[in-house]
Scaffold this motif. Structure first.
Motif, mmCIF file in Angstrom:
data_model
loop_
_atom_site.group_PDB
_atom_site.id
_atom_site.type_symbol
_atom_site.label_atom_id
_atom_site.label_comp_id
_atom_site.label_asym_id
_atom_site.label_seq_id
_atom_site.Cartn_x
_atom_site.Cartn_y
_atom_site.Cartn_z
ATOM 1 N N LEU A 149 -9.468 -0.808 -12.864
ATOM 2 C CA LEU A 149 -9.534 0.244 -11.843
ATOM 3 C C LEU A 149 -8.157 0.832 -11.557
ATOM 4 O O LEU A 149 -8.019 2.045 -11.354
ATOM 5 C CB LEU A 149 -10.154 -0.317 -10.565
ATOM 6 C CG LEU A 149 -11.643 -0.652 -10.646
ATOM 7 C CD1 LEU A 149 -12.087 -1.345 -9.364
ATOM 8 C CD2 LEU A 149 -12.461 0.588 -10.906
ATOM 9 N N ALA A 150 -7.131 -0.008 -11.536
ATOM 10 C CA ALA A 150 -5.765 0.491 -11.312
ATOM 11 C C ALA A 150 -5.323 1.401 -12.453
ATOM 12 O O ALA A 150 -4.683 2.436 -12.211
ATOM 13 C CB ALA A 150 -4.800 -0.677 -11.161
ATOM 14 N N LEU A 151 -5.685 1.057 -13.678
ATOM 15 C CA LEU A 151 -5.336 1.914 -14.822
ATOM 16 C C LEU A 151 -6.042 3.258 -14.744
ATOM 17 O O LEU A 151 -5.450 4.301 -15.048
ATOM 18 C CB LEU A 151 -5.708 1.207 -16.137
ATOM 19 C CG LEU A 151 -4.661 0.258 -16.691
ATOM 20 C CD1 LEU A 151 -5.245 -0.549 -17.829
ATOM 21 C CD2 LEU A 151 -3.455 1.036 -17.163
ATOM 22 N N VAL A 152 -7.294 3.272 -14.330
ATOM 23 C CA VAL A 152 -8.018 4.537 -14.177
ATOM 24 C C VAL A 152 -7.374 5.378 -13.087
ATOM 25 O O VAL A 152 -7.192 6.593 -13.257
ATOM 26 C CB VAL A 152 -9.507 4.268 -13.847
ATOM 27 C CG1 VAL A 152 -10.197 5.545 -13.421
ATOM 28 C CG2 VAL A 152 -10.202 3.663 -15.043
ATOM 29 N N PHE A 153 -7.022 4.745 -11.984
ATOM 30 C CA PHE A 153 -6.386 5.479 -10.887
ATOM 31 C C PHE A 153 -5.043 6.062 -11.312
ATOM 32 O O PHE A 153 -4.736 7.218 -11.029
ATOM 33 C CB PHE A 153 -6.223 4.564 -9.669
ATOM 34 C CG PHE A 153 -5.598 5.237 -8.501
ATOM 35 C CD1 PHE A 153 -6.330 6.113 -7.718
ATOM 36 C CD2 PHE A 153 -4.269 5.012 -8.182
ATOM 37 C CE1 PHE A 153 -5.757 6.746 -6.624
ATOM 38 C CE2 PHE A 153 -3.680 5.646 -7.102
ATOM 39 C CZ PHE A 153 -4.418 6.513 -6.325
ATOM 40 N N VAL A 154 -4.218 5.248 -11.961
ATOM 41 C CA VAL A 154 -2.876 5.709 -12.362
ATOM 42 C C VAL A 154 -2.966 6.796 -13.431
ATOM 43 O O VAL A 154 -2.233 7.772 -13.398
ATOM 44 C CB VAL A 154 -2.029 4.515 -12.851
ATOM 45 C CG1 VAL A 154 -0.764 4.974 -13.537
ATOM 46 C CG2 VAL A 154 -1.701 3.604 -11.687
ATOM 47 N N SER A 155 -3.884 6.667 -14.351
ATOM 48 C CA SER A 155 -3.983 7.668 -15.427
ATOM 49 C C SER A 155 -4.559 8.993 -14.935
ATOM 50 O O SER A 155 -4.334 10.026 -15.555
ATOM 51 C CB SER A 155 -4.826 7.127 -16.572
ATOM 52 O OG SER A 155 -6.167 6.988 -16.164
ATOM 53 N N SER A 156 -5.312 8.960 -13.824
ATOM 54 C CA SER A 156 -5.879 10.212 -13.311
ATOM 55 C C SER A 156 -4.908 10.974 -12.422
ATOM 56 O O SER A 156 -5.126 12.143 -12.129
ATOM 57 C CB SER A 156 -7.171 9.939 -12.532
ATOM 58 O OG SER A 156 -6.882 9.221 -11.344
ATOM 59 N N HIS A 157 -3.837 10.320 -11.993
ATOM 60 C CA HIS A 157 -2.867 11.001 -11.127
ATOM 61 C C HIS A 157 -1.609 11.310 -11.861
ATOM 62 O O HIS A 157 -1.029 10.829 -12.639
ATOM 63 C CB HIS A 157 -2.548 10.151 -9.903
ATOM 64 C CG HIS A 157 -3.655 10.187 -8.904
ATOM 65 N ND1 HIS A 157 -4.838 9.558 -9.092
ATOM 66 C CD2 HIS A 157 -3.743 10.802 -7.695
ATOM 67 C CE1 HIS A 157 -5.623 9.760 -8.054
ATOM 68 N NE2 HIS A 157 -4.973 10.508 -7.177
#
Length: 79
Positions: free
Chosen positions: A71-79
């Motif tokens: 989930l952290a990787l998805v959040f960081v990659s989307s911002h």
């Protein structure tokens, strides 16, 4: 930040695979469990102790860490 998370994620994946592979096998190969689906053993289970208990706890911890890092990787990659 994304590279650090990806590195931690890959390390967690390898450790999680090792934890799952190190868990003791459950031998339910009798004919009755094949017919009933193992329902007869539902209330006769014993509490895991020693190595088995430690491996279950470690597997749960690394599994939870796997989802948190994903989930952290998805959040960081989307911002």
């Amino acid at each position: 930040m994304e590279k650090i998370l990806m590195t931690l994620f890959l390390i967690d994946c390898v450790v999680l695979i090792a934890c799952v592979m190190m868990q003791p096998a459950k031998n339910d190969n009798d004919a009755m469990s094949a017919l009933t689906g193992g329902a007869g053993d539902l209330f006769s289970r014993r509490k895991p102790r020693g190595f088995e208990a430690v491996m279950q706890i470690v597997t749960v911890i690394f599994g939870a860490l796997f989802f948190i890092l994903a989930l952290a990787l998805v959040f960081v990659s989307s911002h």
